[in-house]
Scaffold this active site. Structure first.
Site, short mmCIF file in Angstrom:
data_model
loop_
_atom_site.label_atom_id
_atom_site.label_comp_id
_atom_site.label_asym_id
_atom_site.label_seq_id
_atom_site.Cartn_x
_atom_site.Cartn_y
_atom_site.Cartn_z
N HIS A 198 3.62 0.45 11.46
CA HIS A 198 3.15 -0.89 11.85
C HIS A 198 2.04 -0.78 12.89
O HIS A 198 1.11 -1.57 12.91
CB HIS A 198 4.32 -1.76 12.35
CG HIS A 198 5.06 -1.18 13.51
ND1 HIS A 198 6.23 -0.47 13.36
CD2 HIS A 198 4.78 -1.17 14.82
CE1 HIS A 198 6.63 -0.06 14.55
NE2 HIS A 198 5.78 -0.47 15.45
N CYS A 496 -6.34 -0.94 -3.84
CA CYS A 496 -5.96 -1.88 -2.79
C CYS A 496 -5.06 -1.23 -1.74
O CYS A 496 -4.55 -1.89 -0.85
CB CYS A 496 -5.29 -3.13 -3.36
SG CYS A 496 -3.75 -2.77 -4.20
C1 PEP Z 1 0.12 0.46 -1.99
O1 PEP Z 1 1.23 0.95 -2.25
O2 PEP Z 1 -0.92 1.14 -1.86
C2 PEP Z 1 -0.02 -1.00 -1.81
C3 PEP Z 1 -1.20 -1.56 -1.69
O3 PEP Z 1 1.12 -1.73 -1.72
P1 PEP Z 1 2.05 -1.76 -0.40
O4 PEP Z 1 1.36 -1.02 0.69
O5 PEP Z 1 2.28 -3.20 -0.10
O6 PEP Z 1 3.28 -1.07 -0.91
#
Ligand code: PEP
Ligand code: MG
Length: 553
Positions: A198, A496
């Protein structure tokens, strides 16, 4: 050894201390050490008058709750206020007060009674696992503040100083990280913590240079001048005030140059790369226009419900989604259906303890047990889309097979969401990207989880940061395979995960064939500028180097 004002002094040195850079940028300033957690004296005094001890303990808890509420009202972000309010509620929990009373009745002085009662509650939260276990840090925060109050010790938490400072801490409690403000803190250094902790995610969203997992930072002294490089993870000691001023001046110039950046993402020879935002609520959506992003590449819907003990209704969800869609103001928004479980459990969905939650019922898999949660959410998204006319792309997390991709995309379209795609977070999905694209309109690569599952390294484990490094060639190979499938199908393939926010890695991802990058608002300008400095051919060359294990930063 923890950071506690009594650490031995280091001799002046210009040698850098190394940690993991998790939020780029450089800053220099004087160290402010975070006050250590108050420790109870070795010898426990005899308990005094039960009534007086009880009153002292109750007053300390009430003071702590009041203080947290005051800080919640002054918090710079709505999410910060929520975390602080939730922590204040813990301090006001009547069952906690009851447990403390009973410890005092059994002979414990006030501070010892608080520690003992908190230990019992803490063990209960850890036993429950998942999200509840993560609240243990908030409970520790309440305990530390109440005990510091009782013992007359400095309050743990972000220190107050006359001038902005470099904050050095063992690690930060969630309640501390949410009150960090770039006006007071120049940079952040922690002895512990990992790249997806975090602390790291918050520092990035504030645009604060940050270094985590820096064991040597434990030897830094209060007031010492240091320079922090949140990109390389280096901390330079023994610098002069002149050096510090020069670092801050050049950083200011660098930031001003980036602030001027706007417009669509593209390489210097005009190859387009959509720059999108990762958001969790309507406030995040409003940043899309502020940084001139092309839309939202990842709306993490589970962030709206982290504190919910019951499932939200279709109408309630539709109203929330409509707010977010309106804030995006006509730009595209990729909405991920609930990714509950593992590092982001939802109290109303993940009650059962799983031996291995990261490999268990999380993401789309929850629909195997509770299909109505997914169908309700799709119905709510369709209602909000209808109401706002937004360009909504529905996306499922944690898809492993083409059959799952078909099932989800059919379901989304049946519910009135015409554009439907899936995330690639599992190596099996990357290896079958072509088949996924027979059903999905687009793919988005979640490099945080894809790294975790490819390298078999828990994404929450700071000790395994080198394995979770997005430059790992095996991870990049899976990105390449996925992007190549997108190119063959003529469909978009974005990234992402946190990797998309790295200005050094962005050209590599583009060279591998990725068509969009989605990141926190603070990262957009640098990524845009980094792409504008290279041609597509150079991106491809950098990608070839990275696949061969050669970094270009
Ligand atoms: C990921 O796993 O890269 C992602 C974008 O999803 P999260 O971080 O929410 O698991
Ligand atoms: Mg993920």
């Amino acid at each position: 050894m923890t950071v506690d004002g009594h650490a031995p002094a280091t001799s002046a040195s210009t040698l850098p201390l190394g940690g993991i850079g998790v939020s780029p940028g450089r800053a220099a300033g004087r160290v402010a050490l975070m006050a250590p957690r108050p420790r109870l004296p070795e010898d426990r005094p005899e308990s005094g008058d039960v009534e007086a001890e009880t009153q002292a303990a109750t007053e300390a808890l009430a003071w702590t709750a009041d203080d947290l509420e005051v800080r919640a009202r002054a918090a710079p972000m709505p999410r910060a206020a929520e975390v602080l309010e939730a922590t204040a509620m813990m301090a006001r929990d009547p069952s906690l007060e009851e447990a403390i009373r009973s410890e005092i009745a059994n002979g414990a002085p006030a501070a010892w009674a608080i520690e003992r009662a908190m230990e019992v509650f803490r063990a209960m939260l850890l036993e429950l696992g998942g999200y509840m276990a993560e609240r243990a840090a908030d409970l520790d925060d309440v305990s530390d503040r109440a005990i510091a109050r009782l013992l007359g010790r400095p309050m743990p938490g972000i220190p107050e100083r006359d001038a902005p400072f470099v904050l050095v801490a063992d690690d930060l409690a969630p309640a501390d990280t949410v009150t960090l403000s770039p006006e007071r803190v120049l940079a952040l250094v922690t002895v512990r913590g990992g790249p997806t902790s975090h602390t790291a995610i918050l520092a990035r969203s504030l645009g604060l240079p940050a270094v985590v997992a820096c064991a040597a930072a434990a030897s830094l002294r209060e007031g010492e001048l240091v320079e922090v490089d949140g990109g390389t993870g280096e901390i330079r000691t023994g610098i002069t005030p002149g050096d510090a001023a020069e670092t801050n001046r050049s950083e200011q110039l660098r930031r001003a140059a980036h602030a001027a950046s706007h417009g669509p993402g593209r390489t210097s020879d005009g190859h387009p790369v959509a720059l999108l935002l990762n958001i969790g609520d309507a406030a995040g959506a409003a940043a899309v226009a502020a940084v001139d992003a092309e839309g939202v590449g990842l709306f993490r819907t589970e962030f709206l419900y982290l504190d919910r003990s019951d499932a939200p209704s279709v109408d309630e969800q539709a109203a929330l989604y409509a707010d977010v869609f309106e804030a995006v103001a006509g730009r595209k928004i990729v909405v991920r259906t609930l990714d509950a479980g593992a590092d982001k459990p939802l109290p109303f969905l993940n009650q059962e303890r799983e031996p291995n939650p990261a490999l268990g019922l999380r993401g789309l898999r929850i629909a195997r047990r509770a299909p109505e949660v997914l169908t309700d959410q799709l119905a709510a998204l369709a209602l909000a889309r209808q109401k706002t006319g937004a360009d909504v792309w529905a996306m499922a997390p944690m898809v492993a097979t083409p059959a799952e991709a078909k099932w989800f995309t059919d379901l989304a379209r049946e519910h009135g969401l015409p554009v439907a795609g899936v995330m690639v977070e599992i190596p099996a999905a990357a290896l079958r990207a072509r088949e996924l694209l027979e059903h999905a309109d687009f793919l988005s690569i979640g490099t945080n989880d894809l790294a975790q599952y490819t390298l078999a390294a828990d994404r929450m484990a700071g000790d395994l940061a080198d394995l979770l490094d997005p430059w790992q060639p095996a991870l990049l190979e899976l990105v390449r395979i996925t992007a190549e499938a997108g190119r063959a199908a003529g469909k978009s393939v974005g990234v992402c995960g946190e990797a998309a926010a790295s200005p050094a890695l962005a050209p590599v991802l583009v060279g591998l064939g990725v068509t969009s990058l989605s990141m926190s608002a603070a990262a957009v300008a640098e990524v845009r500028d980094s792409l504008a400095a290279v041609t597509l051919a150079e991106c491809r060359e950098m990608a070839r180097d990275a696949l061969a294990g050669r970094r270009s930063n």
